[in-house]
Design a protein around this motif. Sequence first.
Motif, PDB file in Angstrom:
ATOM      1  N   PHE A 296       0.834  -1.204   0.000  1.00 15.21           N
ATOM      2  CA  PHE A 296       0.000   0.000   0.000  1.00 15.21           C
ATOM      3  C   PHE A 296       0.868   1.254   0.000  1.00 15.21           C
ATOM      4  CE2 PHE A 296      -2.276   3.430   2.131  1.00 15.21           C
ATOM      5  CZ  PHE A 296      -3.457   3.471   1.401  1.00 15.21           C
ATOM      6  N   ALA A 297       1.884   1.283   0.877  1.00 15.50           N
ATOM      7  CA  ALA A 297       2.775   2.437   0.952  1.00 15.50           C
ATOM      8  C   ALA A 297       3.535   2.629  -0.353  1.00 15.50           C
ATOM      9  CB  ALA A 297       3.755   2.270   2.115  1.00 15.50           C
ATOM     10  N   LEU A 298       3.951   1.523  -0.980  1.00 11.72           N
ATOM     11  CA  LEU A 298       4.672   1.602  -2.250  1.00 11.72           C
ATOM     12  C   LEU A 298       3.801   2.207  -3.339  1.00 11.72           C
ATOM     13  CD1 LEU A 298       6.985   0.962  -4.207  1.00 11.72           C
ATOM     14  CD2 LEU A 298       6.102  -1.378  -4.372  1.00 11.72           C
ATOM     15  N   GLU A 299       2.572   1.729  -3.476  1.00 10.58           N
ATOM     16  CA  GLU A 299       1.705   2.235  -4.532  1.00 10.58           C
ATOM     17  C   GLU A 299       1.320   3.694  -4.295  1.00 10.58           C
ATOM     18  OE1 GLU A 299       1.187   0.841  -7.348  1.00 10.58           O
ATOM     19  OE2 GLU A 299       2.313  -0.916  -6.703  1.00 10.58           O
ATOM     20  N   LEU A 300       1.126   4.070  -3.040  1.00  5.10           N
ATOM     21  CA  LEU A 300       0.821   5.463  -2.749  1.00  5.10           C
ATOM     22  C   LEU A 300       2.026   6.351  -3.043  1.00  5.10           C
ATOM     23  CD1 LEU A 300      -1.135   7.573  -1.763  1.00  5.10           C
ATOM     24  CD2 LEU A 300      -0.508   7.023   0.597  1.00  5.10           C
ATOM     25  N   THR A 301       3.218   5.872  -2.724  1.00 12.25           N
ATOM     26  CA  THR A 301       4.441   6.618  -3.029  1.00 12.25           C
ATOM     27  C   THR A 301       4.618   6.774  -4.535  1.00 12.25           C
ATOM     28  OG1 THR A 301       5.494   5.781  -1.007  1.00 12.25           O
ATOM     29  CG2 THR A 301       6.946   6.697  -2.691  1.00 12.25           C
ATOM     30  N   ARG A 302       4.318   5.733  -5.282  1.00 12.43           N
ATOM     31  CA  ARG A 302       4.393   5.811  -6.741  1.00 12.43           C
ATOM     32  C   ARG A 302       3.403   6.835  -7.291  1.00 12.43           C
ATOM     33  NH1 ARG A 302       4.745  -0.721  -7.975  1.00 12.43           N
ATOM     34  NH2 ARG A 302       7.050  -0.860  -8.036  1.00 12.43           N
ATOM     35  N   PHE A 303       2.197   6.819  -6.751  1.00 16.97           N
ATOM     36  CA  PHE A 303       1.183   7.778  -7.190  1.00 16.97           C
ATOM     37  C   PHE A 303       1.634   9.205  -6.893  1.00 16.97           C
ATOM     38  CE2 PHE A 303      -3.119   9.795  -6.177  1.00 16.97           C
ATOM     39  CZ  PHE A 303      -3.345  10.139  -7.503  1.00 16.97           C
ATOM     40  N   GLU A 304       2.162   9.433  -5.710  1.00 17.14           N
ATOM     41  CA  GLU A 304       2.679  10.755  -5.348  1.00 17.14           C
ATOM     42  C   GLU A 304       3.788  11.180  -6.307  1.00 17.14           C
ATOM     43  OE1 GLU A 304       3.783   9.986  -1.280  1.00 17.14           O
ATOM     44  OE2 GLU A 304       2.131  11.222  -0.547  1.00 17.14           O
ATOM     45  N   ALA A 305       4.640  10.246  -6.684  1.00 15.73           N
ATOM     46  CA  ALA A 305       5.748  10.562  -7.593  1.00 15.73           C
ATOM     47  C   ALA A 305       5.227  10.958  -8.966  1.00 15.73           C
ATOM     48  CB  ALA A 305       6.698   9.365  -7.703  1.00 15.73           C
ATOM     49  N   ARG A 306       4.176  10.286  -9.456  1.00 15.82           N
ATOM     50  CA  ARG A 306       3.616  10.636 -10.764  1.00 15.82           C
ATOM     51  C   ARG A 306       2.997  12.031 -10.732  1.00 15.82           C
ATOM     52  NH1 ARG A 306       2.250   4.987 -10.715  1.00 15.82           N
ATOM     53  NH2 ARG A 306       0.163   5.403  -9.847  1.00 15.82           N
ATOM     54  N   VAL A 307       2.290  12.342  -9.655  1.00 18.46           N
ATOM     55  CA  VAL A 307       1.697  13.672  -9.539  1.00 18.46           C
ATOM     56  C   VAL A 307       2.793  14.737  -9.445  1.00 18.46           C
ATOM     57  CG1 VAL A 307       0.254  15.170  -8.101  1.00 18.46           C
ATOM     58  CG2 VAL A 307      -0.408  12.786  -8.467  1.00 18.46           C
ATOM     59  N   SER A 308       3.834  14.464  -8.666  1.00 23.41           N
ATOM     60  CA  SER A 308       4.939  15.414  -8.526  1.00 23.41           C
ATOM     61  C   SER A 308       5.665  15.626  -9.846  1.00 23.41           C
ATOM     62  CB  SER A 308       5.923  14.914  -7.458  1.00 23.41           C
ATOM     63  OG  SER A 308       5.309  14.842  -6.188  1.00 23.41           O
ATOM     64  N   ALA A 309       5.870  14.544 -10.596  1.00 28.05           N
ATOM     65  CA  ALA A 309       6.547  14.652 -11.889  1.00 28.05           C
ATOM     66  C   ALA A 309       5.726  15.494 -12.864  1.00 28.05           C
ATOM     67  CB  ALA A 309       6.801  13.256 -12.467  1.00 28.05           C
ATOM     68  N   TYR A 310       4.414  15.325 -12.830  1.00 29.28           N
ATOM     69  CA  TYR A 310       3.548  16.111 -13.705  1.00 29.28           C
ATOM     70  C   TYR A 310       3.581  17.581 -13.309  1.00 29.28           C
ATOM     71  CZ  TYR A 310      -0.641  17.357 -16.387  1.00 29.28           C
ATOM     72  OH  TYR A 310      -1.518  17.936 -17.276  1.00 29.28           O
ATOM     73  N   LEU A 311       3.536  17.850 -12.013  1.00 28.84           N
ATOM     74  CA  LEU A 311       3.585  19.228 -11.532  1.00 28.84           C
ATOM     75  C   LEU A 311       4.922  19.887 -11.875  1.00 28.84           C
ATOM     76  CD1 LEU A 311       2.377  21.560  -9.879  1.00 28.84           C
ATOM     77  CD2 LEU A 311       3.325  20.490  -7.828  1.00 28.84           C
ATOM     78  N   ALA A 312       6.004  19.099 -11.827  1.00 28.22           N
ATOM     79  CA  ALA A 312       7.342  19.632 -12.114  1.00 28.22           C
ATOM     80  C   ALA A 312       7.642  19.671 -13.610  1.00 28.22           C
ATOM     81  CB  ALA A 312       8.397  18.800 -11.391  1.00 28.22           C
ATOM     82  N   LEU A 313       6.604  19.397 -14.435  1.00 34.77           N
ATOM     83  CA  LEU A 313       6.708  19.491 -15.902  1.00 34.77           C
ATOM     84  C   LEU A 313       7.617  18.420 -16.503  1.00 34.77           C
ATOM     85  CD1 LEU A 313       7.243  23.381 -16.103  1.00 34.77           C
ATOM     86  CD2 LEU A 313       5.073  22.125 -16.041  1.00 34.77           C
ATOM     87  N   LEU A 314       7.932  17.374 -15.743  1.00 29.45           N
ATOM     88  CA  LEU A 314       8.837  16.337 -16.229  1.00 29.45           C
ATOM     89  C   LEU A 314       8.162  15.408 -17.224  1.00 29.45           C
ATOM     90  CD1 LEU A 314      10.452  15.453 -12.782  1.00 29.45           C
ATOM     91  CD2 LEU A 314      11.467  16.844 -14.597  1.00 29.45           C
ATOM     92  N   THR A 315       6.838  15.436 -17.268  1.00 33.43           N
ATOM     93  CA  THR A 315       6.090  14.599 -18.189  1.00 33.43           C
ATOM     94  C   THR A 315       4.794  15.296 -18.559  1.00 33.43           C
ATOM     95  OG1 THR A 315       4.992  12.442 -18.468  1.00 33.43           O
ATOM     96  CG2 THR A 315       5.037  13.369 -16.244  1.00 33.43           C
ATOM     97  N   ASP A 316       4.290  14.996 -19.752  1.00 34.35           N
ATOM     98  CA  ASP A 316       2.996  15.516 -20.198  1.00 34.35           C
ATOM     99  C   ASP A 316       1.864  14.557 -19.880  1.00 34.35           C
ATOM    100  OD1 ASP A 316       3.739  17.945 -21.193  1.00 34.35           O
ATOM    101  OD2 ASP A 316       3.999  17.258 -23.251  1.00 34.35           O
ATOM    102  N   ARG A 317       2.187  13.328 -19.495  1.00 33.43           N
ATOM    103  CA  ARG A 317       1.158  12.316 -19.278  1.00 33.43           C
ATOM    104  C   ARG A 317       0.441  12.579 -17.962  1.00 33.43           C
ATOM    105  NH1 ARG A 317       2.868   6.299 -20.509  1.00 33.43           N
ATOM    106  NH2 ARG A 317       0.592   6.200 -20.626  1.00 33.43           N
ATOM    107  N   TYR A 318      -0.874  12.697 -18.053  1.00 35.33           N
ATOM    108  CA  TYR A 318      -1.655  12.988 -16.849  1.00 35.33           C
ATOM    109  C   TYR A 318      -1.505  11.832 -15.864  1.00 35.33           C
ATOM    110  CZ  TYR A 318      -5.190  15.461 -14.210  1.00 35.33           C
ATOM    111  OH  TYR A 318      -5.839  16.185 -13.250  1.00 35.33           O
ATOM    112  N   PRO A 319      -1.262  12.117 -14.583  1.00 31.14           N
ATOM    113  CA  PRO A 319      -0.953  11.053 -13.619  1.00 31.14           C
ATOM    114  C   PRO A 319      -2.054  10.008 -13.513  1.00 31.14           C
ATOM    115  CG  PRO A 319      -0.454  13.213 -12.701  1.00 31.14           C
ATOM    116  CD  PRO A 319      -1.199  13.458 -13.973  1.00 31.14           C
ATOM    117  N   SER A 320      -1.653   8.769 -13.645  1.00 38.42           N
ATOM    118  CA  SER A 320      -2.574   7.649 -13.484  1.00 38.42           C
ATOM    119  C   SER A 320      -2.567   7.188 -12.033  1.00 38.42           C
ATOM    120  CB  SER A 320      -2.153   6.491 -14.395  1.00 38.42           C
ATOM    121  OG  SER A 320      -2.866   5.308 -14.079  1.00 38.42           O
ATOM    122  N   THR A 321      -3.705   6.664 -11.573  1.00 37.33           N
ATOM    123  CA  THR A 321      -3.750   6.087 -10.236  1.00 37.33           C
ATOM    124  C   THR A 321      -3.301   4.631 -10.242  1.00 37.33           C
ATOM    125  OG1 THR A 321      -6.070   5.486 -10.560  1.00 37.33           O
ATOM    126  CG2 THR A 321      -5.628   7.599  -9.498  1.00 37.33           C
TER     127      THR A 321
END
Length: 213
Positions: A90-115
């Motif tokens: 659970f902690a791993l998947e939540l950390t991964r989700f947080e990383a995708r949202v952070s990467a999108y916010l930091a403009l590192l990717t154009d792909r909208y964060p998936s859950t």
Amino acid sequence: MATNVEPYAARLNIDYSEQLDRLTTLLRLIWIIPIAIVLGALTDSSGGWFVTESGRHVRETGGGVLGGIFLATLLMILFRQRYPRWWFDFALELTRFEARVSAYLALLTDRYPSTVEEQSVHLDIDYPDVERDLTRWMPLVKWFLAIPHYIVLFFLGIAAVIVVIIAWFAILITGQYPRGLFDFVVGVGRWGLRVNAYAFLLVTDRYPPFSLD
């Protein structure tokens, strides 16, 4: 003479895009609002219950769901020398989700964060063998031992915000994220992940390196 260094227990890599969308970059702070609300609901510190995909109920404490997992894991390692796999997953998947949202916010990717999907953000954390890899009493002091990292990350975080602002202008003009700036922002995220894995997810006793690599 070159030596092989064992990979750290927490690793982060993000695929570099040669071309980024100017429109979504321009409006990134607007586009991210819906998924940021979802993430905020998961990590809200007001307390509540969440149900995992396995059907288990997770109680969120005043420090957020990850805070609750940290405290529960600390106690389990300290008294039982166990790290329940479903807590870790659970902690791993939540950390991964947080990383995708952070990467999108930091403009590192154009792909909208998936859950669910990994997308271009590749984050892995090794599940520990508690009896072999972890010292029973270490979770009590890891948060304290990591203080030098908190100080460094504070300044790196400020630098990363400035770099993202510069990259925002660069993308609007050229459609590209300057590679040096990209690597720096990813490196800061990688550094923070290692500290989180050591001090709060408690998956390793190996002290995090002071490195962006």
